[in-house]
Design an enzyme around this catalytic site. Structure first.
Site, PDB file in Angstrom:
ATOM      1  N   GLU A  36      40.010  39.069  42.190  1.00 14.05           N
ATOM      2  CA  GLU A  36      41.205  38.612  41.471  1.00 14.05           C
ATOM      3  C   GLU A  36      41.274  37.083  41.501  1.00 14.05           C
ATOM      4  OE1 GLU A  36      45.792  40.054  40.649  1.00 14.05           O
ATOM      5  OE2 GLU A  36      44.797  40.729  42.465  1.00 14.05           O
ATOM      6  N   ASP A 153      38.064  44.908  46.747  1.00 15.41           N
ATOM      7  CA  ASP A 153      39.325  45.620  46.571  1.00 15.41           C
ATOM      8  C   ASP A 153      39.033  46.903  45.798  1.00 15.41           C
ATOM      9  OD1 ASP A 153      41.835  46.551  46.019  1.00 15.41           O
ATOM     10  OD2 ASP A 153      42.601  44.691  45.172  1.00 15.41           O
TER      11      ASP A 153
END
Length: 270
Positions: A36, A153
């Site tokens: 991200e 993630d």
């Protein structure tokens, strides 16, 4: 020894202003994978695009300000690959592989999903395409005498011990029965090892993500969704896994904490 860290930075430029740069300068990790990132390499300052003392690889998203994965390595990168062969996700900024001597390290940002929406549909398509690729990657690495780490993630809590409020999340994305079953197949069928659970099979946690809402961080009401998954050969050489949880809410530079694993491993062992 080899030390590898993974962290969802929740926007790399924002994290840099809150402490990521200082953390990167202080870490003993040989490899750091970020997710991200939410920035293209040409929009990052030099201290993030190519920090001194690190080799860097970035895969940004075609949609500006979304997704993005990176890998920083103190070891020279032998090769860099973006995506895993699925056209839909080729420029989504969700998967990046780098080759090191005897080792493939991949930074993964699996879609988060949202039940009943297009985001969940995207997650399902990603999962469907990604599982056979993981098996293929492991097989190819074995044939070449290499090991693999897929870190990042994963946006799925595998078991009840992997999130505090598991009863209240049974119908939410990230803890849906079929998502948990899929992650189980990553371990059972594709043959990867969750190194945290290998060393600490009982739990609960340790959690790696806490919502910014309410007092989730203060109450340690989190999820363990940031995983270091390894092929068996290197998994057996993992000596420790630490979640670098901030000392207090105000010292966080992301809603995730870095997960750092140390392996008694070198390329000579591969």
């Amino acid at each position: 020894m080899l030390t590898v860290s993974t962290v969802n930075v929740n926007g790399l430029r924002a994290a840099a202003k809150k402490g990521f740069v200082e953390w990167l300068a202080a870490t003993r990790a040989d490899v750091v994978a970020c997710q991200e990132v939410r920035a293209s390499p040409d929009s990052l300052p030099d201290q993030l695009a190519g920090p001194q003392g690190w080799y860097a690889a970035h895969a940004d998203c075609s949609v500006k300000g979304r997704n993005g994965v990176s890998v920083y390595s103190r070891l020279e990168l032998e090769a860099v690959r973006v995506g895993f062969g699925e056209p839909e996700f080729a420029d989504s900024g969700r998967y990046l592989e780098v080759d090191l001597p005897g080792l493939v390290v991949a930074s993964l940002y699996l879609p988060s999903g949202d039940v009943g929406t297009a985001r969940q549909d995207e997650k399902e398509r990603f999962m469907k395409a990604f599982l056979p690729y993981l098996a293929e990657l492991r097989g190819k690495a074995e044939s070449q005498g290499c090991e693999v780490l897929v870190v990042g993630d994963w946006n799925i809590a595998h078991a009840e011990i992997d999130l505090k409020n598991w009863k209240g999340n049974r119908k939410n994305s990230g803890f849906l029965p079929h998502e948990r079953e899929w992650l189980g197949r990553v371990f059972d069928e594709a043959g990867y090892v969750d190194v945290q659970r290998r060393l600490d099979p009982e739990g609960p946690g340790p959690y790696t993500w806490w919502s910014y809402r309410g007092k989730a961080f203060d109450n340690d009401s989190g999820w363990r969704i940031d995983l270091i998954c390894a092929t068996p050969g290197i998994a057996e050489k993992c000596t420790s896994v630490v979640v670098e949880r901030a000392e207090s809410y105000d010292k966080r530079w992301s809603d995730h904490a870095p997960v750092t694993a140390t392996f008694d491993w070198s390329a000579a062992c591969a």
